[in-house]
Design a protein around this motif. Sequence first.
Motif, PDB file in Angstrom:
ATOM      1  N   GLU A 140       0.831  -1.203   0.000  1.00  0.00           N
ATOM      2  CA  GLU A 140       0.000   0.000   0.000  1.00  0.00           C
ATOM      3  C   GLU A 140       0.867   1.254   0.000  1.00  0.00           C
ATOM      4  N   ALA A 141       1.933   1.226   0.785  1.00  0.00           N
ATOM      5  CA  ALA A 141       2.844   2.367   0.806  1.00  0.00           C
ATOM      6  C   ALA A 141       3.537   2.519  -0.547  1.00  0.00           C
ATOM      7  N   LEU A 142       3.909   1.406  -1.161  1.00  0.00           N
ATOM      8  CA  LEU A 142       4.525   1.454  -2.482  1.00  0.00           C
ATOM      9  C   LEU A 142       3.584   2.083  -3.497  1.00  0.00           C
ATOM     10  N   GLU A 143       2.330   1.690  -3.485  1.00  0.00           N
ATOM     11  CA  GLU A 143       1.370   2.240  -4.437  1.00  0.00           C
ATOM     12  C   GLU A 143       1.185   3.739  -4.233  1.00  0.00           C
ATOM     13  N   ARG A 144       1.168   4.183  -2.983  1.00  0.00           N
ATOM     14  CA  ARG A 144       1.038   5.618  -2.710  1.00  0.00           C
ATOM     15  C   ARG A 144       2.229   6.388  -3.282  1.00  0.00           C
ATOM     16  N   GLU A 145       3.430   5.837  -3.106  1.00  0.00           N
ATOM     17  CA  GLU A 145       4.614   6.525  -3.606  1.00  0.00           C
ATOM     18  C   GLU A 145       4.631   6.547  -5.138  1.00  0.00           C
ATOM     19  N   LEU A 146       4.227   5.460  -5.754  1.00  0.00           N
ATOM     20  CA  LEU A 146       4.162   5.424  -7.210  1.00  0.00           C
ATOM     21  C   LEU A 146       3.133   6.417  -7.741  1.00  0.00           C
ATOM     22  N   ALA A 147       2.029   6.551  -7.045  1.00  0.00           N
ATOM     23  CA  ALA A 147       0.969   7.451  -7.484  1.00  0.00           C
ATOM     24  C   ALA A 147       1.395   8.916  -7.428  1.00  0.00           C
ATOM     25  N   ARG A 148       2.393   9.226  -6.611  1.00  0.00           N
ATOM     26  CA  ARG A 148       2.898  10.597  -6.538  1.00  0.00           C
ATOM     27  C   ARG A 148       3.617  11.000  -7.814  1.00  0.00           C
ATOM     28  N   GLY A 149       4.071  10.004  -8.583  1.00  0.00           N
ATOM     29  CA  GLY A 149       4.709  10.272  -9.861  1.00  0.00           C
ATOM     30  C   GLY A 149       6.208  10.460  -9.753  1.00  0.00           C
ATOM     31  N   GLY A 150       6.854  10.481 -10.909  1.00  0.00           N
ATOM     32  CA  GLY A 150       8.283  10.741 -10.982  1.00  0.00           C
ATOM     33  C   GLY A 150       9.177   9.559 -10.669  1.00  0.00           C
ATOM     34  N   VAL A 151       8.616   8.352 -10.508  1.00  0.00           N
ATOM     35  CA  VAL A 151       9.440   7.182 -10.176  1.00  0.00           C
ATOM     36  C   VAL A 151      10.005   6.597 -11.457  1.00  0.00           C
ATOM     37  N   ARG A 152      11.320   6.623 -11.573  1.00  0.00           N
ATOM     38  CA  ARG A 152      11.982   6.029 -12.732  1.00  0.00           C
ATOM     39  C   ARG A 152      12.205   4.534 -12.525  1.00  0.00           C
ATOM     40  N   ALA A 178       2.167  -0.612 -13.812  1.00  0.00           N
ATOM     41  CA  ALA A 178       0.960   0.203 -13.936  1.00  0.00           C
ATOM     42  C   ALA A 178       1.278   1.693 -13.875  1.00  0.00           C
ATOM     43  N   HIS A 179       2.370   2.040 -13.212  1.00  0.00           N
ATOM     44  CA  HIS A 179       2.733   3.454 -13.068  1.00  0.00           C
ATOM     45  C   HIS A 179       3.923   3.846 -13.951  1.00  0.00           C
ATOM     46  N   GLY A 180       4.308   2.968 -14.883  1.00  0.00           N
ATOM     47  CA  GLY A 180       5.320   3.320 -15.856  1.00  0.00           C
ATOM     48  C   GLY A 180       6.744   3.349 -15.344  1.00  0.00           C
ATOM     49  N   ALA A 181       7.017   2.644 -14.250  1.00  0.00           N
ATOM     50  CA  ALA A 181       8.370   2.595 -13.698  1.00  0.00           C
ATOM     51  C   ALA A 181       9.046   1.286 -14.090  1.00  0.00           C
ATOM     52  N   LEU A 182      10.358   1.323 -14.282  1.00  0.00           N
ATOM     53  CA  LEU A 182      11.126   0.105 -14.487  1.00  0.00           C
ATOM     54  C   LEU A 182      11.234  -0.658 -13.171  1.00  0.00           C
ATOM     55  N   PHE A 183      11.354  -1.977 -13.281  1.00  0.00           N
ATOM     56  CA  PHE A 183      11.452  -2.826 -12.088  1.00  0.00           C
ATOM     57  C   PHE A 183      12.695  -3.690 -12.196  1.00  0.00           C
ATOM     58  N   LEU A 184      13.643  -3.475 -11.270  1.00  0.00           N
ATOM     59  CA  LEU A 184      14.904  -4.222 -11.193  1.00  0.00           C
ATOM     60  C   LEU A 184      14.867  -5.125  -9.970  1.00  0.00           C
ATOM     61  N   LEU A 185      15.058  -6.422 -10.203  1.00  0.00           N
ATOM     62  CA  LEU A 185      14.992  -7.405  -9.124  1.00  0.00           C
ATOM     63  C   LEU A 185      16.358  -8.035  -8.890  1.00  0.00           C
ATOM     64  N   ASP A 186      16.819  -7.952  -7.645  1.00  0.00           N
ATOM     65  CA  ASP A 186      18.003  -8.688  -7.205  1.00  0.00           C
ATOM     66  C   ASP A 186      17.543 -10.087  -6.813  1.00  0.00           C
TER      67      ASP A 186
END
Length: 388
Positions: A140-152, A178-186
């Motif tokens: 939920e916290a992740l979704e809130r931060e993504l919704a703020r925008g600007g996440v590369r 969903a928010h247009g950010a790249l996802f890098l997984l270790d």
Amino acid sequence: MDIERIREETPGTRTAVHLNAAGSALTARPVLDAVVGHLTLESEIGGYDAAGQVDDRLEEGYTIAGRLVGAAPDEIAFTESATRAWDQAFYAVPFKPGDRVLTTTSEYSSSVLAYLQSARRHGTSVEVVPDDGNGTIDLEALERELARGGVRLVSLNHMPTHDGLINPVAEVGALARAHGALFLLDACQSVGQLPIDVDALNVDLLSATGRKFLRGPRGTGFLYVRRSVLPQLEPQVVDLRSADLTGPDGFALRPDARRFESWERSVAGQLGLVKAAEYALDLGLDAIAERVQALAARLRTALADLPGVTVRDRGLHQSGIVTFTHAQHSAHTLVERLAAAGVVAKVSEQTYRYDEGVAPRARVRASVHYYNTEEELDRTVDVLASLL
């Protein structure tokens, strides 16, 4: 799973109870033979000609590594380690001033150093998403931060090395996409331990190592790059493996993930990594995961019954990494005494940047693998009981 045969093919099981798969697992004989056999060939005819004789096998390796994570061969690049694979991916992201990077509380220190360097170099901001009540990333916290925008970029580990949790990667990836950010997984702790499908996990970039649960040689790893995101990524360093000269003033990057490879590399190590991947696939990743998690659950239960012992693992879903502490004895003391009794475990110092509030920082880490037996785990607990 034929444990007797597996242990026969794993010489290290004859000398100690090895509970350090999260650091460097025991190599299987077929992997050792692949590495030593090629080094022998190099000694006889030279490295270039030896590499030429195994071109077909090296090429086949991209398909085999891809099968480990559900990727196409052109989406795989072989590297010298998981850290190098992760670096190649992270530093290729075209960051701009003001871009935001979201991460977790439990990142590895090498990754944190890269975040901080990027912030200094590009003017990005690094923001830590808090844990939920189970210790995993708070969706939920992740979704809130993504919704703020600007996440590369959203960047996190599949499994931290300092406790047994498994992050909800598929959900994280879906939110990032969903928010247009790249996802890098270790995925250095999960490849070779769990079935992984990069499409199901919504992963754009994934780094993996050979030496941990995959049971490959040290100094090997690989990178997955989703084909659709490749055009926006440029390696920080190029050579004649990753690019071609197009004239006196120009060059063209390779059109596939191999733009992240280096010309000079250990062919013997790469062959060993491919054999380790093939070995895991032949055993079956579902069977591996089932056995590893069952052994880890057995060990956690037995440890929790020992007076003064606290099992420190978090998460609703847990991995083969088991961590614990004792009320009176330090982690270093316990590991030393276990070693004297023929049990190999390690101290996890938790050299991470963002989980400073988690205590104690030093824990015993006993990471099981499928080649361990129930009797070995019982012996480990008996040794601890006698020490305590």
